[in-house]
Design an enzyme around this catalytic site. Sequence first.
Site, PDB file in Angstrom:
ATOM      1  N   LYS A  58       0.828  -1.201   0.000  1.00  0.00           N
ATOM      2  CA  LYS A  58       0.000   0.000   0.000  1.00  0.00           C
ATOM      3  C   LYS A  58       0.864   1.253   0.000  1.00  0.00           C
ATOM      4  CE  LYS A  58      -3.984  -2.089   2.295  1.00  0.00           C
ATOM      5  NZ  LYS A  58      -4.869  -2.053   3.492  1.00  0.00           N
ATOM      6  N   ASP A  81       4.263  -0.283  12.443  1.00  0.00           N
ATOM      7  CA  ASP A  81       2.987  -0.692  13.029  1.00  0.00           C
ATOM      8  C   ASP A  81       2.927  -0.067  14.415  1.00  0.00           C
ATOM      9  OD1 ASP A  81       0.802  -1.865  14.205  1.00  0.00           O
ATOM     10  OD2 ASP A  81       1.396  -3.931  13.804  1.00  0.00           O
ATOM     11  N   ASN A 108       0.399  11.364  12.245  1.00  0.00           N
ATOM     12  CA  ASN A 108      -0.895  11.458  11.574  1.00  0.00           C
ATOM     13  C   ASN A 108      -1.745  10.200  11.697  1.00  0.00           C
ATOM     14  OD1 ASN A 108      -2.751  12.314   9.108  1.00  0.00           O
ATOM     15  ND2 ASN A 108      -1.854  10.326   8.592  1.00  0.00           N
ATOM     16  N   TYR A 190     -11.938   6.366  21.849  1.00  0.00           N
ATOM     17  CA  TYR A 190     -11.301   7.198  20.826  1.00  0.00           C
ATOM     18  C   TYR A 190     -10.995   8.585  21.385  1.00  0.00           C
ATOM     19  CZ  TYR A 190     -10.802  10.010  16.575  1.00  0.00           C
ATOM     20  OH  TYR A 190     -10.341  10.867  15.602  1.00  0.00           O
ATOM     21  N   LYS A 194      -7.405  10.655  21.792  1.00  0.00           N
ATOM     22  CA  LYS A 194      -7.181  11.952  21.165  1.00  0.00           C
ATOM     23  C   LYS A 194      -6.865  13.032  22.202  1.00  0.00           C
ATOM     24  CE  LYS A 194      -6.626  10.566  17.842  1.00  0.00           C
ATOM     25  NZ  LYS A 194      -5.703  10.795  16.698  1.00  0.00           N
TER      26      LYS A 194
END
Length: 317
Positions: A58, A81, A108, A190, A194
């Site tokens: 990818k 990873d 990112n 999540y 963050k």
Amino acid sequence: MLQWAFGRSFDPSEDIPTLVGKIVLVTGGNAGLGKETILQLARHEPKEIYLAARTRSKAESAIAEIVMAVPKANLTFLELDLSSFTSVKQAAKDFQARSNRLDILINNAGVAALPYSTTKDGFEIQFGTNHMGHALLTHLLLPTLLKTAELPDADVRVINVSSKGHMFAPPTGIFFEQAALEKLEPLGRYGHSKLANILHARELQRRYPSVTAIAVHPGVIITDIYDTYSETSLAMRYLAPVVKAVASYGILPDVYDVPGGAFTQLWAATAPRETVRSGYYWTPVGVKSAGTNFAQDEGLAAQLWEWTLKEIASRDL
């Protein structure tokens, strides 16, 4: 549209200065915001950009596409990873074997709304990938970042891609006991990760003032992450098509397609240094934000930093 509501006018082709001589590393660079960020930075002739991703095929496909658009781009795949400390350690070694300089590190990559599980190192999967993996990578690359900061005219930056979703973090802030995260919904886990991204960036800059370290909210971006949301959230299953439609027409100021979504991290990586350093958390585009009360908690930022380093040290890294 280059002027977002309440934000700054920003055009990557005009507003990003020359990057000649600079070394850049972007995690999650094979798709979405990471790929777009690399494409736009490559147009300004950095010496080399490292595209960090899990899957070589990818990554190489993304590199080929970017080079087609920017033939002179010098891009290098870095296998990474973030859910594995072993992989992160090897990636840092591989990078340092190739380069003794690092000007821009863009943390990112990320995962969202995953069912509860743990990484190979025992961390809740979203926290382990989004925070711990990036914190370890930054920690291992810190000697290179600091050495680069000593060079004449250096402008070293670390950008953590966070999210306005940090507001969904649990009402107790950071859960240092990982098993306790299992009782949260995926969106809460999540938000927890963050929030950690914001706290990590602000403490990094406090401890190492020669480095400009900030966190950004890119906006609500239509990427593959919405497929995951739709699988784990019934509400998002119905909302995702609406959000995508809104993004395509530019109706709302905080909902963007991928090219627009990359603007905030591109701005953070390249805008005037003193402007960027004046805040620790930015929303589209170049809008200073305080974030939640937890995001503003300097004591919590220091506590998370110390806990993170202790966890890293306990794994003999």
